[in-house]
Scaffold this motif. Structure first.
Motif, mmCIF file in Angstrom:
data_model
loop_
_atom_site.group_PDB
_atom_site.id
_atom_site.type_symbol
_atom_site.label_atom_id
_atom_site.label_comp_id
_atom_site.label_asym_id
_atom_site.label_seq_id
_atom_site.Cartn_x
_atom_site.Cartn_y
_atom_site.Cartn_z
ATOM 1 N N LEU A 6 0.832 -1.243 0.009
ATOM 2 C CA LEU A 6 0.056 0.017 0.213
ATOM 3 C C LEU A 6 0.832 1.345 -0.044
ATOM 4 N N THR A 7 2.008 1.382 0.639
ATOM 5 C CA THR A 7 2.779 2.262 1.011
ATOM 6 C C THR A 7 3.485 2.710 -0.512
ATOM 7 N N ARG A 8 3.948 1.462 -1.124
ATOM 8 C CA ARG A 8 4.624 1.660 -2.509
ATOM 9 C C ARG A 8 3.684 2.403 -3.398
ATOM 10 N N PHE A 9 2.398 1.839 -3.544
ATOM 11 C CA PHE A 9 1.403 2.057 -4.544
ATOM 12 C C PHE A 9 0.932 3.758 -4.290
ATOM 13 N N THR A 10 0.610 3.923 -2.963
ATOM 14 C CA THR A 10 0.337 5.234 -2.659
ATOM 15 C C THR A 10 1.220 6.295 -2.904
ATOM 16 N N ASN A 11 2.342 6.025 -2.455
ATOM 17 C CA ASN A 11 3.713 6.850 -3.090
ATOM 18 C C ASN A 11 3.613 7.009 -4.574
ATOM 19 N N ARG A 12 3.174 6.020 -5.214
ATOM 20 C CA ARG A 12 3.343 6.199 -6.975
ATOM 21 C C ARG A 12 1.982 7.247 -7.371
ATOM 22 N N LEU A 13 1.161 7.280 -6.609
ATOM 23 C CA LEU A 13 -0.125 7.994 -6.483
ATOM 24 C C LEU A 13 0.209 9.322 -6.242
ATOM 25 N N ALA A 14 0.958 9.569 -5.208
ATOM 26 C CA ALA A 14 1.316 11.070 -4.829
ATOM 27 C C ALA A 14 2.448 11.462 -5.551
ATOM 28 N N ASP A 15 3.244 10.578 -6.376
ATOM 29 C CA ASP A 15 4.130 11.070 -7.100
ATOM 30 C C ASP A 15 3.401 11.711 -8.305
ATOM 31 N N ALA A 16 2.481 10.923 -8.901
ATOM 32 C CA ALA A 16 1.657 11.530 -9.897
ATOM 33 C C ALA A 16 1.008 12.600 -9.554
ATOM 34 N N ALA A 17 0.261 12.753 -8.565
ATOM 35 C CA ALA A 17 -0.368 13.989 -8.078
ATOM 36 C C ALA A 17 0.584 15.326 -8.100
ATOM 37 N N SER A 18 1.939 14.878 -7.502
ATOM 38 C CA SER A 18 2.933 16.092 -7.402
ATOM 39 C C SER A 18 3.076 16.666 -8.820
ATOM 40 N N GLU A 19 3.336 15.703 -9.839
ATOM 41 C CA GLU A 19 3.701 16.155 -10.974
ATOM 42 C C GLU A 19 2.696 16.991 -11.640
ATOM 43 N N SER A 20 1.298 16.770 -11.519
ATOM 44 C CA SER A 20 0.236 17.427 -11.893
ATOM 45 C C SER A 20 0.255 18.736 -11.520
ATOM 46 N N ILE A 21 0.562 18.726 -10.083
ATOM 47 C CA ILE A 21 0.151 20.038 -9.258
ATOM 48 C C ILE A 21 1.279 21.023 -9.154
ATOM 49 N N MET A 22 2.493 20.378 -9.146
ATOM 50 C CA MET A 22 3.639 21.753 -8.957
ATOM 51 C C MET A 22 3.728 22.733 -10.051
ATOM 52 N N PRO A 23 3.642 22.210 -11.464
ATOM 53 C CA PRO A 23 3.553 23.272 -12.321
ATOM 54 C C PRO A 23 2.628 24.693 -12.124
ATOM 55 N N PHE A 24 1.460 24.109 -11.322
ATOM 56 C CA PHE A 24 0.744 25.442 -10.916
ATOM 57 C C PHE A 24 0.645 25.985 -9.580
ATOM 58 N N PHE A 25 1.688 25.440 -8.595
ATOM 59 C CA PHE A 25 1.621 26.075 -7.472
ATOM 60 C C PHE A 25 2.502 27.434 -7.408
ATOM 61 N N ARG A 26 2.242 28.222 -6.902
ATOM 62 C CA ARG A 26 2.603 29.664 -7.251
ATOM 63 C C ARG A 26 3.022 30.058 -8.496
ATOM 64 N N ALA A 27 1.829 29.910 -9.362
ATOM 65 C CA ALA A 27 2.153 30.058 -10.796
ATOM 66 C C ALA A 27 0.613 30.732 -11.309
ATOM 67 N N SER A 28 0.175 31.618 -10.419
ATOM 68 C CA SER A 28 -1.074 32.183 -10.831
ATOM 69 C C SER A 28 -2.015 31.231 -11.457
ATOM 70 N N PRO A 29 -2.442 30.127 -10.868
ATOM 71 C CA PRO A 29 -3.332 29.050 -11.592
ATOM 72 C C PRO A 29 -4.585 29.732 -11.784
ATOM 73 N N VAL A 30 -5.233 29.200 -12.816
ATOM 74 C CA VAL A 30 -6.662 29.786 -13.096
ATOM 75 C C VAL A 30 -7.553 29.209 -11.795
ATOM 76 N N VAL A 31 -8.235 30.221 -11.491
ATOM 77 C CA VAL A 31 -9.257 29.853 -10.408
ATOM 78 C C VAL A 31 -10.769 29.989 -10.762
ATOM 79 N N ASP A 32 -11.302 28.728 -10.714
ATOM 80 C CA ASP A 32 -12.848 28.840 -10.986
ATOM 81 C C ASP A 32 -13.430 28.932 -9.938
ATOM 82 N N ASN A 33 -14.705 29.317 -9.882
ATOM 83 C CA ASN A 33 -15.778 29.139 -8.683
ATOM 84 C C ASN A 33 -16.798 28.080 -9.106
ATOM 85 N N LYS A 34 -16.758 27.179 -8.034
ATOM 86 C CA LYS A 34 -17.626 25.884 -8.123
ATOM 87 C C LYS A 34 -18.874 26.203 -7.922
ATOM 88 N N VAL A 35 -19.280 26.910 -6.863
ATOM 89 C CA VAL A 35 -20.641 27.429 -6.810
ATOM 90 C C VAL A 35 -20.729 28.892 -7.151
#
Lengths: 260, 260
Positions: A6-35
């Motif tokens: 589980l740890t190995r697999f979840t680390n893989r998921l977290a790595d993938a999430a990090s790759e998707s997220i970091m280009p947007f952190f502190r980079a004026s990401p587009v902000v939507d309003n859900k509601v």
């Protein structure tokens, strides 16, 4: 599903999430309003990260269910269900603070059995399986353990915001706040990890979703703490949540949180 | 004293502070109360770090003055005076959150001319000389620039705590809070760096000391923002402080902050 797998697999998921997220952190990401009319920031990072995590789960465990903040439920009645919040703490995220996190939890027959909080900017990861909890990241890998704190007047309390409560919830929260030594606002999932690592003692929140808390339960419990609803029931479904690092605090905490 | 020399020297001071501080971060540091009955945590880390910084300054620039949170003033009437807060954000520090910082500022004839905020856990450093400001650390080195935000209703506001204000200050603060899009609590020096890096728009605080703010002024101003007292005077002496990333916001902000 053993903890090592589980740890190995979840680390893989977290790595993938990090790759998707970091280009947007502190980079004026587009902000939507859900509601409309209600400020609820969701970034492209949030959606990309959850899609990436779902892709890997569906490839590896096609019979597992998934519940996520961004894309809803699939196979939610499966024995194993992953519970995802790619960016918990969107307000921290959009103001540049490194106290948001990616939450990845696993439920077995509706009980949280494994969870991880990954902070992609600092590289911190907090994980647990209800029996133990551990940290990897800057400062060195180590086991997580809540600290001793037998009475409320010695406790450090976290909440995301004093404005997150309804009127009677707010009265209950203030009873706790008046009883503790120190209170801090604005940390979402990071607050629970600070309780799990013995840096703080209590978290009190309300209006949570399952995906806001499920991953954090096995971390807190694995570090020796307790997390329930305000009335002492399961925390796994969200709602009003109370977490204590020292189990001796928990009854005192719930007593203050009785809704009038 | 050119900027390159100052940057190199201040990085040396920040390195020494970091070495003194990091063994205590998330390691159950001893917490003293400075004022009996008033919770004001000061750690051994704080004292060790300021002593280390003072030693280097006294060796290198024996004619410079020093004002620090922990050890008071020496040669405070010198032309150049260093203004030090080894751990700004002690509450963040003692609860494990990486949003505290080491503040190192340099005043020339009572005007802040250089400043650095160093976050030892993440490795972030924010610095400025009033003309320019820059960041080094995770995510890559870059110039700092405040973002455009012409009106309060679009602004993200930071304050350390809504409980830091006196009664009439609190009324003024709430006028600002009601006018903005988003407000966040609990970040001390880190908040100013988020304004300097275009992640947030406003900081409003009160009761600051000179060493809480002097280092941050050349960063905010170097990134294109403004920082003054609530009545538009110099921020260098502390007190009630207002910072705006977009100078067009500053007059609107000060207007809301008129004490009644």
């Amino acid at each position: 599903m053993d903890t090592e797998t589980l740890t190995r697999f979840t680390n893989r998921l977290a790595d993938a999430a990090s790759e998707s997220i970091m280009p947007f952190f502190r980079a004026s990401p587009v902000v939507d309003n859900k509601v409309a009319g209600d400020f609820d920031p969701v970034t492209a990072a949030d959606r990309d990260a959850e899609a990436a995590i779902r892709r890997i789960i569906n490839q590896t465990y096609p019979d597992h269910g998934i519940v996520g903040e961004e894309y809803g439920s699939e196979r939610a009645d499966a024995d194993y269900v992953w519970v995802l919040d790619p960016i918990d703490g969107t307000r921290a995220f959009i103001t540049g603070l490194p106290v948001w996190g990616t939450l990845i939890g696993l439920m077995h027959q509706n009980r949280p059995v494994f969870g991880m909080m990954a902070q992609a900017f600092t590289g911190e990861r907090y994980a647990g399986d209800g029996q133990a909890a551990w940290y990897t990241g800057p400062g060195g890998d180590r086991a997580l353990a809540c600290r001793a704190c037998p009475t409320l007047d010695e406790a450090a309390l976290f909440t995301t915001s004093p404005t997150m409560f309804s009127e009677n919830e707010g009265r209950a929260f203030r009873r706790v706040e008046e009883a503790v030594r120190l209170s801090r606002y604005g940390c979402d999932c990071y607050a629970y990890c600070m309780v799990g690592s013995g840096q703080a003692d209590l978290v009190v929140e309300a209006g949570l979703q399952s995906y806001d808390i499920a991953a954090l339960i096995p971390i807190i419990e694995g570090a020796g703490g307790q997390v329930t609803s305000w009335d002492g029931g399961t925390a796994a479904n969200g709602g009003r949540i109370a977490a204590s690092g020292d189990p001796r605090l928990h009854e005192q905490l719930l007593d203050k949180l009785k809704i009038d």
